[in-house]
Design a protein around this motif. Sequence first.
Motif, PDB file in Angstrom:
ATOM      1  N   ARG A 196       1.049  -1.136   0.157  1.00 34.53           N
ATOM      2  CA  ARG A 196      -0.065  -0.356  -0.138  1.00 34.53           C
ATOM      3  C   ARG A 196       1.138   0.827   0.034  1.00 34.53           C
ATOM      4  NH1 ARG A 196      -4.459   1.996  -2.165  1.00 34.53           N
ATOM      5  NH2 ARG A 196      -5.949   3.369  -0.725  1.00 34.53           N
ATOM      6  N   TYR A 197       2.027   1.509   0.647  1.00 39.57           N
ATOM      7  CA  TYR A 197       2.485   2.164   0.840  1.00 39.57           C
ATOM      8  C   TYR A 197       3.419   2.811  -0.848  1.00 39.57           C
ATOM      9  CZ  TYR A 197       7.528   5.000   0.976  1.00 39.57           C
ATOM     10  OH  TYR A 197       7.978   6.296   0.515  1.00 39.57           O
ATOM     11  N   LEU A 198       3.711   2.087  -1.485  1.00 37.19           N
ATOM     12  CA  LEU A 198       4.019   1.712  -2.846  1.00 37.19           C
ATOM     13  C   LEU A 198       2.726   2.478  -4.308  1.00 37.19           C
ATOM     14  CD1 LEU A 198       6.886  -1.309  -4.051  1.00 37.19           C
ATOM     15  CD2 LEU A 198       7.433   1.160  -3.574  1.00 37.19           C
ATOM     16  N   GLU A 199       1.655   1.869  -3.739  1.00 40.90           N
ATOM     17  CA  GLU A 199       0.870   2.537  -3.762  1.00 40.90           C
ATOM     18  C   GLU A 199       1.076   3.368  -3.687  1.00 40.90           C
ATOM     19  OE1 GLU A 199      -2.952   0.630  -3.152  1.00 40.90           O
ATOM     20  OE2 GLU A 199      -1.984  -1.994  -4.218  1.00 40.90           O
ATOM     21  N   LEU A 200       0.601   4.451  -2.742  1.00 45.66           N
ATOM     22  CA  LEU A 200       0.781   6.073  -2.140  1.00 45.66           C
ATOM     23  C   LEU A 200       1.517   6.813  -2.258  1.00 45.66           C
ATOM     24  CD1 LEU A 200      -1.967   4.628   1.207  1.00 45.66           C
ATOM     25  CD2 LEU A 200      -2.776   5.745  -1.126  1.00 45.66           C
ATOM     26  N   VAL A 207      -0.955   6.091   7.281  1.00 51.34           N
ATOM     27  CA  VAL A 207      -1.267   6.678   8.480  1.00 51.34           C
ATOM     28  C   VAL A 207      -2.314   6.397   8.505  1.00 51.34           C
ATOM     29  CG1 VAL A 207      -1.271   7.704  10.363  1.00 51.34           C
ATOM     30  CG2 VAL A 207       0.939   7.272   9.344  1.00 51.34           C
ATOM     31  N   ARG A 208      -3.297   7.809   6.912  1.00 49.24           N
ATOM     32  CA  ARG A 208      -4.565   7.776   7.152  1.00 49.24           C
ATOM     33  C   ARG A 208      -5.202   6.386   7.097  1.00 49.24           C
ATOM     34  NH1 ARG A 208      -2.872  12.591   5.404  1.00 49.24           N
ATOM     35  NH2 ARG A 208      -3.246  11.810   3.244  1.00 49.24           N
ATOM     36  N   ASP A 209      -4.556   5.689   5.753  1.00 49.66           N
ATOM     37  CA  ASP A 209      -5.583   5.061   4.955  1.00 49.66           C
ATOM     38  C   ASP A 209      -5.473   3.609   5.884  1.00 49.66           C
ATOM     39  OD1 ASP A 209      -6.457   3.410   2.664  1.00 49.66           O
ATOM     40  OD2 ASP A 209      -4.502   2.253   3.415  1.00 49.66           O
ATOM     41  N   LEU A 210      -4.817   3.400   6.830  1.00 46.72           N
ATOM     42  CA  LEU A 210      -4.868   2.523   7.980  1.00 46.72           C
ATOM     43  C   LEU A 210      -5.481   2.849   9.597  1.00 46.72           C
ATOM     44  CD1 LEU A 210      -1.376   1.398   7.812  1.00 46.72           C
ATOM     45  CD2 LEU A 210      -2.561  -0.020   6.779  1.00 46.72           C
TER      46      LEU A 210
END
Length: 421
Positions: A196-200, A207-210
């Motif tokens: 997900r980090y590579l996507e964002l 942080v917000r996504d999690l």
Amino acid sequence: MKPPPRRCALYTRKSSEEGLDQSFNSLDAQHEACEAYIKSQASEGWRALPARYDDGDYSGGSMERPGLKQLLADISLGKIDIVVVYKIDRLTRSLADFARMVELFEQHDVSFVSVTQSFNTTSSMGRLTLNVLLSFAQFEREVTGERIRDKIAASKKKGMWMGGSPPLGYDLPEAGSYALRINKAEAETVRRIFERYLELKSVHALVRDLKEKGIRSKVRTTLKGRTIGGQPFSRGALYHLLRSRVYLGEVPHKDQSHPGLHEAIIDEELFVAVQAQLDENSRRRKATGKSVAGSPLAGRLFDTDGQPMSPTFAHGRSGKLYRYYVSASLQWGAKRDQQDNAPRRVSAATLESRMIKTLTRLLPKQQEDPLKFISRIEIHARYVELLLPNKFIGKIREKLHTGEQVVPDLMHPDQLRLTLP
């Protein structure tokens, strides 16, 4: 002529809780021996005070002990003439702490007596002997610590997990094993965080996504049955997670990393891609002037438990940048114990300013930044300790203020230990 009465306070301490529930325990034995000694000095006017100053399950390496605090408070109030202990190391195992106590004793004309070592601080020879014994007590404690650190370093080179809280994605080794066990559910969460980090491409967005998805830090239960963790990820905790080579099947130790006995969760291709993105974001922030101002004490700052304190930052409502040094456990998302009063988060600007001001006063005039001479800083509840080159010890001793102490560091002959209240 009858001697004036001498009020004697009995202080006792035991490092562990083992046996404290017995009807007659180690604290009682120490108290009884001290009482017997005081009775032998009755002709000199010695009288035992009824109050007990006991510390069960408290280390002598710190002054954070309720019985000791009450003792020092009563000394300040003028209620005590003599402090009596079974052995000197019952009072403290720290030379710096003892020096502070002796200063308080002298201010209030209080003597210190060790029952089994037959001396007190009413004479210069007694004070010298006490300092020699405390130096050996501190030396023994530091040698033991160094032995343990060497054993841990050697074990990590072999890929063993040498204790501590396991990271998200792993459980502690089974009995007799030194290899972390993969927690399948958590391992899937770790992979998703990396992907997900590579996507964002942003830790802030991650942080917000999690948080929106309800993904939280690892939940752990301590030996005392207290549950910790399970908190939303902070930026610092995610930076640590995304940089951790444990997920590659390695065991980090200081600035090195060794092949571990445990299995990897993240494949090398994904890990390398994440590191490249983190590095790119870091370069971009520096280029746009949005990076955290330099943190000159990074890598040299530790809390009272020896945990590294890493730099982090926050923005106020007005956009102003605030820098901090925060203990590793909090950076990883651990919830702070409400009974823990040790400094785990300190203002970077305040600490750095104080260090510069103090070292500018104590050190000979230098063309260089005084902070560069510090090899280690330890933040304790009531004082700060610095390791500096031993060549400055003479100059520093000439300029010390009240409460400041400087001694050679027994484990590092080329270093001195400076204590600041």
